[in-house]
Write an enzyme that holds these catalytic residues in place. Structure first.
Site, PDB file in Angstrom:
ATOM      1  N   CYS A 110       0.855  -1.184   0.000  1.00 41.14           N
ATOM      2  CA  CYS A 110       0.000   0.000   0.000  1.00 41.14           C
ATOM      3  C   CYS A 110       0.890   1.232   0.000  1.00 41.14           C
ATOM      4  O   CYS A 110       1.919   1.250   0.679  1.00 41.14           O
ATOM      5  CB  CYS A 110      -0.885  -0.024   1.247  1.00 41.14           C
ATOM      6  N   HIS A 153      -9.222  -3.656  -2.565  1.00 43.74           N
ATOM      7  CA  HIS A 153      -8.234  -2.923  -1.755  1.00 43.74           C
ATOM      8  C   HIS A 153      -8.618  -1.433  -1.686  1.00 43.74           C
ATOM      9  O   HIS A 153      -8.572  -0.826  -0.607  1.00 43.74           O
ATOM     10  CB  HIS A 153      -6.843  -3.114  -2.383  1.00 43.74           C
ATOM     11  N   GLU A 154      -8.999  -0.874  -2.822  1.00 41.09           N
ATOM     12  CA  GLU A 154      -9.365   0.555  -2.856  1.00 41.09           C
ATOM     13  C   GLU A 154     -10.669   0.823  -2.111  1.00 41.09           C
ATOM     14  O   GLU A 154     -10.776   1.800  -1.359  1.00 41.09           O
ATOM     15  CB  GLU A 154      -9.470   1.051  -4.301  1.00 41.09           C
ATOM     16  N   HIS A 157     -10.227   1.184   1.539  1.00 38.78           N
ATOM     17  CA  HIS A 157      -9.740   2.487   2.021  1.00 38.78           C
ATOM     18  C   HIS A 157     -10.897   3.445   2.307  1.00 38.78           C
ATOM     19  O   HIS A 157     -10.788   4.307   3.171  1.00 38.78           O
ATOM     20  CB  HIS A 157      -8.799   3.128   0.987  1.00 38.78           C
TER      21      HIS A 157
HETATM   22  C1  SB7 Z   1      -1.564  -4.776  -4.178  1.00 40.72           C
HETATM   23  C2  SB7 Z   1      -1.469  -3.398  -4.295  1.00 40.72           C
HETATM   24  C3  SB7 Z   1      -2.613  -2.622  -4.444  1.00 40.72           C
HETATM   25  C4  SB7 Z   1      -3.834  -3.248  -4.447  1.00 40.72           C
HETATM   26  C5  SB7 Z   1      -3.924  -4.617  -4.326  1.00 40.72           C
HETATM   27  C6  SB7 Z   1      -2.788  -5.368  -4.206  1.00 40.72           C
HETATM   28  C7  SB7 Z   1      -2.573  -1.125  -4.591  1.00 40.72           C
HETATM   29  C8  SB7 Z   1      -1.464  -0.465  -3.873  1.00 40.72           C
HETATM   30  C9  SB7 Z   1      -1.560   1.036  -3.923  1.00 40.72           C
HETATM   31  N1  SB7 Z   1      -2.449   1.519  -2.945  1.00 40.72           N
HETATM   32  O1  SB7 Z   1      -2.050   1.726  -1.713  1.00 40.72           O
HETATM   33  C10 SB7 Z   1      -3.755   1.842  -3.262  1.00 40.72           C
HETATM   34  O2  SB7 Z   1      -4.580   1.992  -2.190  1.00 40.72           O
HETATM   35 NI    NI Z   2      -3.637   1.085  -0.404  1.00 40.01          NI
END
Ligand code: SB7
Ligand code: NI
Length: 184
Positions: A110, A153-154, A157
């Protein structure tokens, strides 16, 4: 342009808040923010630009990560077939998901976390997500594999959830029966 100094880190309590719904149509300010987030991702994936400005590469960025507590995020990635997922989404919602789980074999990282965190992050293998684009048009996407993982993942947040909240602290590499490993 957004730089690493603009991205807040996990010590900032804002990352633990539930972001607010965004009124539609978007204000010009919200449009500018989303466009800047998408620009960050593009720049971060360009070897010259990322080197020049010291950007960490990212495939997604959620507004709370730049201390904007609104339900919007940008995603920019290509799947294994070269299909592009370039989306700026507002008020996204998972409307259905598989029972089956999947996880990245390399774990997750992240932009708001400056340390390696090991362990598998189990997510829904497939999701259907609804939201609005920058023009206020409704968007519905069916996602699997890496795109499904990134969108989850987003979305996390926006709810104050960090990827490592999903890692089993007693057994970080345990895999439930039937979960799909994803290499990337
Ligand atoms: C690995 C990395 C991400 C999502 C899923 C697996 C995005 C990383 C960048 N971020 O921190 C976005 O929130
Ligand atoms: Ni992230």
């Amino acid at each position: 342009m957004i730089l690493m100094k603009d991205i807040i880190r996990e010590d900032n309590p804002a990352l633990r808040e539930v972001a607010k719904e965004v009124p539609l149509p978007l204000t010009q300010e919200d449009i500018d923010i989303l466009n800047k987030m998408q620009e960050y991702l593009k720049n971060s994936q360009d070897p010259e630009i990322s080197e020049k400005y010291g950007l960490r590469a990212g495939v997604g960025l959620a507004a709370p990560q730049i201390n904007v507590l609104k339900r919007m995020f940008a995603v920019r990635l290509e799947d294994d077939n070269g299909k592009k997922y370039h989306y700026s989404l507002v008020n996204p919602k998972i409307i259905s998901h598989s029972v089956e789980k999947s996880y990245l074999t390399s774990g997750e990282g992240c932009l708001s976390v400056d340390r390696p965190v090991v362990g598998y992050v189990l997510r829904h293998a497939r999701i259907t997500i609804k939201g609005y684009d920058i023009n206020g048009n409704e968007i519905k996407l069916r996602l699997k594999d890496l795109p499904a993982i990134v969108f989850q993942h987003e979305l996390d947040h926006l709810n104050g959830v960090m990827f490592y909240d999903h890692i089993d602290e007693n057994n970080p590499f345990s895999v439930p029966e039937g979960a799909i490993p994803i290499e990337r």
